[in-house]
Write a protein that holds these residues in place. Structure first.
Motif, short mmCIF file in Angstrom:
data_model
loop_
_atom_site.label_atom_id
_atom_site.label_comp_id
_atom_site.label_asym_id
_atom_site.label_seq_id
_atom_site.Cartn_x
_atom_site.Cartn_y
_atom_site.Cartn_z
N SER A 263 0.84 -1.06 -0.15
CA SER A 263 0.04 0.12 0.08
C SER A 263 0.89 1.37 0.01
CB SER A 263 -0.81 -0.15 1.22
OG SER A 263 -1.80 -1.09 1.11
N ILE A 264 0.66 2.02 -0.94
CA ILE A 264 1.45 3.27 -1.26
C ILE A 264 0.70 4.68 -1.06
CG2 ILE A 264 3.11 4.29 -2.81
CD1 ILE A 264 3.44 1.74 -4.24
N TYR A 265 1.06 5.36 -0.09
CA TYR A 265 0.40 6.63 0.33
C TYR A 265 0.95 7.78 -0.32
CZ TYR A 265 -2.36 3.87 3.81
OH TYR A 265 -3.52 3.05 4.50
N ILE A 266 0.58 8.32 -1.11
CA ILE A 266 1.36 9.54 -1.92
C ILE A 266 0.83 10.71 -1.66
CG2 ILE A 266 2.41 10.39 -3.84
CD1 ILE A 266 1.73 7.37 -5.40
N ILE A 267 1.62 11.64 -1.14
CA ILE A 267 1.01 13.07 -0.75
C ILE A 267 1.84 14.05 -1.31
CG2 ILE A 267 -0.13 12.27 1.17
CD1 ILE A 267 2.20 13.33 3.09
N ARG A 268 0.84 15.19 -1.51
CA ARG A 268 1.63 16.44 -2.01
C ARG A 268 2.17 17.38 -0.76
NH1 ARG A 268 -0.59 21.82 -4.82
NH2 ARG A 268 1.38 22.77 -5.48
N HIS A 269 3.11 18.02 -0.80
CA HIS A 269 3.71 18.65 0.37
C HIS A 269 2.52 19.57 0.83
CE1 HIS A 269 4.39 22.29 -1.99
NE2 HIS A 269 5.02 21.47 -2.82
N GLY A 270 2.73 20.21 2.06
CA GLY A 270 1.71 21.40 2.64
C GLY A 270 1.97 22.39 2.24
N GLU A 271 1.30 23.62 2.21
CA GLU A 271 1.58 24.85 1.64
C GLU A 271 2.76 25.71 1.95
OE1 GLU A 271 -2.14 27.93 0.72
OE2 GLU A 271 -0.72 28.78 2.68
N THR A 272 3.44 26.38 1.12
CA THR A 272 4.28 27.28 1.32
C THR A 272 3.94 28.89 0.98
OG1 THR A 272 5.08 27.31 -0.88
CG2 THR A 272 6.15 25.47 0.72
N ASP B 219 13.88 25.68 -2.75
CA ASP B 219 13.75 24.84 -1.54
C ASP B 219 13.06 25.75 -0.52
OD1 ASP B 219 14.07 22.79 -0.22
OD2 ASP B 219 16.20 23.03 0.43
N SER B 220 11.90 25.99 -0.52
CA SER B 220 11.21 26.63 0.30
C SER B 220 10.53 25.84 1.68
CB SER B 220 9.84 27.42 -0.29
OG SER B 220 9.15 26.40 -1.13
N SER B 221 10.12 26.54 2.53
CA SER B 221 9.61 25.85 3.84
C SER B 221 7.86 25.77 3.85
CB SER B 221 10.19 26.64 4.90
OG SER B 221 11.64 26.43 4.98
N LEU B 222 7.63 25.07 4.71
CA LEU B 222 5.95 25.26 4.84
C LEU B 222 5.78 26.49 5.41
CD1 LEU B 222 4.99 21.70 5.88
CD2 LEU B 222 5.25 22.66 3.91
N ASN B 223 4.63 27.25 5.28
CA ASN B 223 4.10 28.41 5.97
C ASN B 223 3.19 27.72 7.31
OD1 ASN B 223 1.58 27.69 4.80
ND2 ASN B 223 1.62 29.33 3.26
N GLU B 224 2.65 28.65 8.06
CA GLU B 224 1.83 27.99 9.12
C GLU B 224 0.70 27.44 8.68
OE1 GLU B 224 -0.32 30.36 12.87
OE2 GLU B 224 0.44 31.57 11.64
N TRP B 225 -0.03 27.85 7.74
CA TRP B 225 -0.89 26.57 7.25
C TRP B 225 -0.62 25.43 6.54
CZ3 TRP B 225 -5.93 26.35 7.71
CH2 TRP B 225 -6.62 25.60 6.78
#
Length: 214
Positions: free
Chosen positions: A5-14, A28-34
């Protein structure tokens, strides 16, 4: 029947996502608070899954997205092969009409079959697929990893899904995505075949309050 079983996710918002700035593999950005809140919501919904391994790109926004799982002690490997497509010379620039038209024409060319066409100083979907295939082969060579989590990027995810399902790259845009969406794919070792179980799912985010700045 042996399955993975492969769970594929996109990164959170930047903040770049918020402003509509194209990041690609060169920013190479970081996630923001959201984005951090999205990551926490996904962790809260899926921490019960007995993941055997976490795979991410080399970019920190994917590492930050799965930080909660890594803190549980789940083994983690990162691969540049899972990085976002390189959008080339225009990455990181504030949205403007010229760049928007350029990207629109490029994506239209891909939809029309010119998937070997690369962004200026960047990559083509064909090149992204070529660097993803060794990672896919590595993952499939480990049948003892029954449940895995892959954190990656929007366009790269679209390329990956067409590859898993042996589809032409012109089908990339059939796979919609949003920040911290989930695709769940099951692989049968006996049939040597992937099946799609969950597509662009964001139900784990429904408990979050939409930030006032959106």
């Amino acid at each position: 029947m042996k399955r993975k079983s492969i769970y594929i996710i996109r990164h959170g918002e930047t903040d770049f996502n918020r402003r509509g700035v194209v990041q690609g593999s060169g920013v190479d950005s970081s996630l923001n608070e959201w984005g951090e809140a999205q990551a926490a919501a996904f962790f809260n919904s899926y921490q019960h899954v007995p993941f055997d391994k976490i795979y991410t790109s080399d970019l920190k926004r994917t590492h930050q997205t799965v930080r909660g799982f890594i803190k549980l002690g789940i083994p983690h490997e990162s691969y540049s092969g899972l990085n976002e497509i390189s959008w080339g010379a225009r990455e990181g620039r504030e949205p403007n009409t010229g760049d928007n038209n350029y990207y629109r024409e490029l994506v239209t060319a891909w939809r029309n079959g010119q998937t070997e066409l690369a962004a200026e100083e960047g990559e083509s979907p064909v090149e992204v697929r070529a660097r993803q295939i060794p990672v896919i082969e590595t993952i499939l060579s480990r049948p003892h990893e029954r449940n895995i989590l892959i954190a990656m990027h929007g366009r790269a995810m679209r390329v990956l899904l067409t590859t898993l399902f042996k589809q032409p790259l012109v089908n990339m845009d059939d796979y919609e995505h949003s920040n911290l969406c989930l695709y769940k794919v099951n692989y049968s070792y006996d049939l040597q075949k992937f099946e799609l179980e969950v597509s662009n799912d964001i139900t784990h985010l429904l408990s979050l309050e939409i930030p006032q700045t959106l």
